[in-house]
Scaffold this motif. Structure first.
Motif, PDB file in Angstrom:
ATOM      1  N   ASN A  76       0.846  -1.196   0.000  1.00  0.00           N
ATOM      2  CA  ASN A  76       0.000   0.000   0.000  1.00  0.00           C
ATOM      3  C   ASN A  76       0.879   1.241   0.000  1.00  0.00           C
ATOM      4  O   ASN A  76       0.812   2.060   0.899  1.00  0.00           O
ATOM      5  N   THR A  77       1.739   1.339  -1.022  1.00  0.00           N
ATOM      6  CA  THR A  77       2.664   2.465  -1.087  1.00  0.00           C
ATOM      7  C   THR A  77       1.989   3.695  -1.683  1.00  0.00           C
ATOM      8  O   THR A  77       1.984   4.770  -1.092  1.00  0.00           O
ATOM      9  N   THR A  78       1.404   3.550  -2.858  1.00  0.00           N
ATOM     10  CA  THR A  78       0.630   4.639  -3.470  1.00  0.00           C
ATOM     11  C   THR A  78      -0.853   4.418  -3.224  1.00  0.00           C
ATOM     12  O   THR A  78      -1.539   5.270  -2.665  1.00  0.00           O
ATOM     13  N   VAL A  79      -1.351   3.278  -3.654  1.00  0.00           N
ATOM     14  CA  VAL A  79      -2.724   2.831  -3.387  1.00  0.00           C
ATOM     15  C   VAL A  79      -2.643   1.348  -3.060  1.00  0.00           C
ATOM     16  O   VAL A  79      -1.639   0.692  -3.360  1.00  0.00           O
ATOM     17  N   PRO A  80      -3.680   0.786  -2.452  1.00  0.00           N
ATOM     18  CA  PRO A  80      -3.636  -0.663  -2.185  1.00  0.00           C
ATOM     19  C   PRO A  80      -3.545  -1.446  -3.485  1.00  0.00           C
ATOM     20  O   PRO A  80      -4.333  -1.219  -4.412  1.00  0.00           O
ATOM     21  N   VAL A  81      -2.582  -2.365  -3.565  1.00  0.00           N
ATOM     22  CA  VAL A  81      -2.452  -3.253  -4.717  1.00  0.00           C
ATOM     23  C   VAL A  81      -2.286  -4.680  -4.219  1.00  0.00           C
ATOM     24  O   VAL A  81      -1.813  -4.920  -3.109  1.00  0.00           O
ATOM     25  N   TRP A  82      -2.722  -5.620  -5.066  1.00  0.00           N
ATOM     26  CA  TRP A  82      -2.557  -7.043  -4.784  1.00  0.00           C
ATOM     27  C   TRP A  82      -1.776  -7.672  -5.933  1.00  0.00           C
ATOM     28  O   TRP A  82      -1.974  -7.313  -7.095  1.00  0.00           O
ATOM     29  N   TYR A  83      -0.895  -8.595  -5.585  1.00  0.00           N
ATOM     30  CA  TYR A  83      -0.055  -9.249  -6.576  1.00  0.00           C
ATOM     31  C   TYR A  83      -0.518 -10.684  -6.835  1.00  0.00           C
ATOM     32  O   TYR A  83      -0.913 -11.395  -5.905  1.00  0.00           O
TER      33      TYR A  83
ATOM     34  N   SER B  25       0.757 -14.047  -9.793  1.00  0.00           N
ATOM     35  CA  SER B  25       1.808 -14.384 -10.747  1.00  0.00           C
ATOM     36  C   SER B  25       1.375 -15.569 -11.600  1.00  0.00           C
ATOM     37  O   SER B  25       0.513 -16.354 -11.215  1.00  0.00           O
ATOM     38  N   LYS B  26       1.993 -15.654 -12.780  1.00  0.00           N
ATOM     39  CA  LYS B  26       1.757 -16.779 -13.675  1.00  0.00           C
ATOM     40  C   LYS B  26       2.991 -16.927 -14.552  1.00  0.00           C
ATOM     41  O   LYS B  26       3.326 -16.002 -15.300  1.00  0.00           O
ATOM     42  N   GLY B  27       3.660 -18.062 -14.448  1.00  0.00           N
ATOM     43  CA  GLY B  27       4.892 -18.242 -15.202  1.00  0.00           C
ATOM     44  C   GLY B  27       5.914 -17.201 -14.789  1.00  0.00           C
ATOM     45  O   GLY B  27       6.214 -17.039 -13.600  1.00  0.00           O
ATOM     46  N   THR B  28       6.424 -16.437 -15.752  1.00  0.00           N
ATOM     47  CA  THR B  28       7.419 -15.403 -15.458  1.00  0.00           C
ATOM     48  C   THR B  28       6.802 -14.022 -15.303  1.00  0.00           C
ATOM     49  O   THR B  28       7.526 -13.037 -15.131  1.00  0.00           O
ATOM     50  N   SER B  29       5.493 -13.944 -15.381  1.00  0.00           N
ATOM     51  CA  SER B  29       4.816 -12.642 -15.284  1.00  0.00           C
ATOM     52  C   SER B  29       4.290 -12.398 -13.875  1.00  0.00           C
ATOM     53  O   SER B  29       3.856 -13.325 -13.182  1.00  0.00           O
ATOM     54  N   VAL B  30       4.336 -11.129 -13.470  1.00  0.00           N
ATOM     55  CA  VAL B  30       3.767 -10.697 -12.196  1.00  0.00           C
ATOM     56  C   VAL B  30       2.667  -9.688 -12.507  1.00  0.00           C
ATOM     57  O   VAL B  30       2.832  -8.820 -13.369  1.00  0.00           O
ATOM     58  N   TYR B  31       1.535  -9.810 -11.804  1.00  0.00           N
ATOM     59  CA  TYR B  31       0.399  -8.928 -12.047  1.00  0.00           C
ATOM     60  C   TYR B  31       0.164  -8.060 -10.809  1.00  0.00           C
ATOM     61  O   TYR B  31       0.221  -8.549  -9.671  1.00  0.00           O
ATOM     62  N   VAL B  32      -0.097  -6.802 -11.063  1.00  0.00           N
ATOM     63  CA  VAL B  32      -0.337  -5.829 -10.005  1.00  0.00           C
ATOM     64  C   VAL B  32      -1.759  -5.307 -10.183  1.00  0.00           C
ATOM     65  O   VAL B  32      -2.058  -4.616 -11.165  1.00  0.00           O
ATOM     66  N   ILE B  33      -2.635  -5.639  -9.258  1.00  0.00           N
ATOM     67  CA  ILE B  33      -4.041  -5.250  -9.380  1.00  0.00           C
ATOM     68  C   ILE B  33      -4.318  -4.083  -8.446  1.00  0.00           C
ATOM     69  O   ILE B  33      -4.192  -4.201  -7.222  1.00  0.00           O
ATOM     70  N   MET B  34      -4.664  -2.953  -9.045  1.00  0.00           N
ATOM     71  CA  MET B  34      -4.988  -1.735  -8.293  1.00  0.00           C
ATOM     72  C   MET B  34      -6.488  -1.719  -8.024  1.00  0.00           C
ATOM     73  O   MET B  34      -7.286  -1.705  -8.965  1.00  0.00           O
ATOM     74  N   ILE B  35      -6.872  -1.718  -6.778  1.00  0.00           N
ATOM     75  CA  ILE B  35      -8.298  -1.776  -6.451  1.00  0.00           C
ATOM     76  C   ILE B  35      -8.906  -0.393  -6.237  1.00  0.00           C
ATOM     77  O   ILE B  35     -10.109  -0.281  -5.982  1.00  0.00           O
ATOM     78  N   THR B  36      -8.071   0.636  -6.324  1.00  0.00           N
ATOM     79  CA  THR B  36      -8.576   2.006  -6.374  1.00  0.00           C
ATOM     80  C   THR B  36      -7.738   2.770  -7.392  1.00  0.00           C
ATOM     81  O   THR B  36      -6.599   2.395  -7.685  1.00  0.00           O
ATOM     82  N   LYS B  37      -8.283   3.834  -7.900  1.00  0.00           N
ATOM     83  CA  LYS B  37      -7.575   4.636  -8.899  1.00  0.00           C
ATOM     84  C   LYS B  37      -6.538   5.516  -8.202  1.00  0.00           C
ATOM     85  O   LYS B  37      -6.873   6.257  -7.263  1.00  0.00           O
ATOM     86  N   PRO B  38      -5.268   5.446  -8.628  1.00  0.00           N
ATOM     87  CA  PRO B  38      -4.246   6.297  -8.004  1.00  0.00           C
ATOM     88  C   PRO B  38      -4.582   7.770  -8.159  1.00  0.00           C
ATOM     89  O   PRO B  38      -5.130   8.193  -9.190  1.00  0.00           O
ATOM     90  N   PRO B  39      -4.253   8.593  -7.155  1.00  0.00           N
ATOM     91  CA  PRO B  39      -4.577  10.027  -7.249  1.00  0.00           C
ATOM     92  C   PRO B  39      -3.743  10.754  -8.294  1.00  0.00           C
ATOM     93  O   PRO B  39      -4.139  11.809  -8.778  1.00  0.00           O
ATOM     94  N   LYS B  40      -2.583  10.188  -8.643  1.00  0.00           N
ATOM     95  CA  LYS B  40      -1.723  10.780  -9.670  1.00  0.00           C
ATOM     96  C   LYS B  40      -1.464   9.742 -10.754  1.00  0.00           C
ATOM     97  O   LYS B  40      -1.843   8.580 -10.621  1.00  0.00           O
ATOM     98  N   LEU B  41      -0.795  10.147 -11.804  1.00  0.00           N
ATOM     99  CA  LEU B  41      -0.517   9.230 -12.909  1.00  0.00           C
ATOM    100  C   LEU B  41       0.779   8.453 -12.713  1.00  0.00           C
ATOM    101  O   LEU B  41       1.325   7.895 -13.659  1.00  0.00           O
ATOM    102  N   THR B  42       1.250   8.410 -11.481  1.00  0.00           N
ATOM    103  CA  THR B  42       2.417   7.582 -11.173  1.00  0.00           C
ATOM    104  C   THR B  42       2.050   6.592 -10.080  1.00  0.00           C
ATOM    105  O   THR B  42       1.276   6.907  -9.164  1.00  0.00           O
ATOM    106  N   LEU B  43       2.617   5.425 -10.198  1.00  0.00           N
ATOM    107  CA  LEU B  43       2.377   4.364  -9.212  1.00  0.00           C
ATOM    108  C   LEU B  43       3.722   3.858  -8.728  1.00  0.00           C
ATOM    109  O   LEU B  43       4.563   3.408  -9.516  1.00  0.00           O
ATOM    110  N   LEU B  44       3.947   3.929  -7.428  1.00  0.00           N
ATOM    111  CA  LEU B  44       5.186   3.442  -6.818  1.00  0.00           C
ATOM    112  C   LEU B  44       4.965   2.032  -6.292  1.00  0.00           C
ATOM    113  O   LEU B  44       4.035   1.787  -5.518  1.00  0.00           O
TER     114      LEU B  44
END
Length: 448
Positions: free
Chosen positions: A365-372, A374-393
């Motif tokens: 929960n650095t910028t907004v709450p996210v949940w991770y 994975s599948k194979g070599t890919s990692v997925y980041v699911i944002m459950i709220t819209k970030p207040p800015k156009l950057t996500l840390l």
């Protein structure tokens, strides 16, 4: 029937490992892989309790079982039904006249679910199929006069969905069960003459992919003969290689024994469990069965459902979402709207859900709450709220020279920069489009 199947188990040779009727052996059985890959299922609570449609599917018990009775249920009956009206008199009103299994299956398919679990029998004892052990208290002898379990099963499987059946071990007012209960469960009249013959018949007849057992808590698994039944189910039944079971097979078994774990209704662990689990929850926060007086404020909205689903999958669970149809066989429009909304979200974001695995970090929960996930070599980041800015840390991922970031639904790579040599990245987001459920997913490739 019991003797026949036990005899077949002795005479037919098997090359696969056989399980003995004890928890050490049964718990060692690998869970068939289809279940963990499915991730999302639909639960359907439908029965005679749908006719009064008041309180919950426990209406009969609250009205005439518990002491003292629930006065709201007593008042409801006295105001709306004649004196002496009995609960079984609701059964002929369970018409299901608008029940179209194809329509239901289309809705379930559109929801993005991969399996469906229907109540074959709830605690009231009424079976939604023509059970030979439930004479005149089943959907063929009375009410709809049709095999609801069989009809829905055909439609669901025609749409390539897995089909499971919920079965309550106990029955509130069955005389045989009440006798065994009075005897401290030292007798098994109900188990031997009702429960087990019915369970064996149900499995052989419908060949379910999943048995969702319930109603176990009043008696130990030795009373229910659970381990003997499961040994047959895993060794010699027609679904021995594909069947999935839960953990409700006797008092104290939940979260300890069986296939996957339910633990309790609406179970939400705080951290990654070590065993495969499932969260069952209902769109209606107050009931699993249909309620005629439900209000919008008492229902889960779509963003809440999506967040709940994401939380569950990120922690390695399956998400089983319940709806309660009306007694005339309709899925209320508000439930259909929720299910189709889930499906619209999964159509874009399902890559991060289906067949996924928990990642080494499940949430931050650095910028907004996210949940991770994975599948194979890919990692997925699911944002459950819209970030207040156009950057996500993001601090969890460790980037490499070939790290690539995309937004599911948009193939164009997104700009990013590392936070430090030890890990983390900042992603420059596009203007996020409208998303069903208001949740978005980033796909990270080339993560260490």
């Amino acid at each position: 029937m019991l003797a026949l199947w036990f005899l077949l188990g002795v005479l037919v040779p098997h090359t696969a490992a056989r399980y003995t009727a004890d928890w050490a052996s049964l718990d060692a059985r690998p869970l068939p892989p289809w279940y963990d890959q499915a991730k999302v299922g639909i639960f359907v609570h439908w029965g005679v309790f749908s006719v009064p449609g008041f309180g919950s599917e426990w209406f009969w018990w609250h009205w005439q079982g518990q002491q003292p009775p629930d006065q709201k249920c007593v008042s409801y009956m006295s105001k709306n039904y004649p004196p002496g009206f009995s609960y079984p008199e609701f059964a002929p009103q369970f018409h299901a006249q608008f029940f179209n299994p194809g329509d239901w299956a289309d809705i379930f398919k559109a929801s993005g679910a991969k399996y469906v679990v229907l109540t074959a029998k709830h605690h009231e004892g009424f079976t939604n199929w023509g059970s030979p052990n439930s004479w005149n208290w089943n959907s063929v002898d009375t009410g709809p006069h049709r095999d609801l379990v069989g009809d829905l099963g055909v439609a669901v499987r025609n749409r390539s969905l897995h089909y499971g059946l919920y079965n309550s071990l106990y029955e509130w007012f069955n005389p045989l069960y009440l006798t065994d209960k009075k005897n401290g469960f030292k007798t098994q009249e109900f188990v031997m003459h009702k429960l087990l013959p019915e369970l064996y018949n149900m499995v052989v007849r419908y060949r379910p992919d999943l048995i969702w057992s319930d109603g176990d808590w009043e008696a130990p698994d030795t009373y229910w003969n659970s381990t003997e039944f499961l040994a047959w189910l895993y060794n010699d039944s027609p679904v021995k290689d594909t069947i999935v079971t839960n953990d409700r097979w006797g008092a104290g078994c939940a979260c300890k024994h069986g296939g996957y774990y339910n633990c309790e209704d609406k179970y939400t662990p705080g951290k990654l469990p070590k065993h495969k689990w499932e969260k069952c929850t209902s769109v209606d926060n107050l009931s699993w069965g249909y309620r005629r007086n439900m209000k919008m404020s008492e229902l889960m909205d779509l963003p809440s459902i999506i967040e709940d689903l994401v939380h569950t999958v990120a922690l390695g669970g399956n998400y089983l979402l319940n709806v309660g149809p009306t007694p005339d066989g309709m899925i209320p429009a508000v439930f259909e709207e929720r299910l189709r909304g889930v499906g619209a979200w999964l159509q874009i974001n399902g890559e991060a859900v289906y067949a996924s695995k928990p990642w080494r970090v499940q949430t931050e929960n650095t910028t907004v709450p996210v949940w991770y996930t994975s599948k194979g070599t890919s990692v997925y980041v699911i944002m459950i709220t819209k970030p207040p800015k156009l950057t996500l840390l993001l601090l969890g991922p460790k980037t490499s020279a070939v790290t690539k970031v995309t937004l599911l639904g948009n193939p164009k790579p997104l700009p990013w920069s590392p936070v430090s040599p030890s890990g983390g990245l900042t992603v420059l987001l596009p203007e996020l489009p409208y998303a069903p459920g208001q949740a978005w997913t980033l796909k990270l490739d080339g993560i260490l």
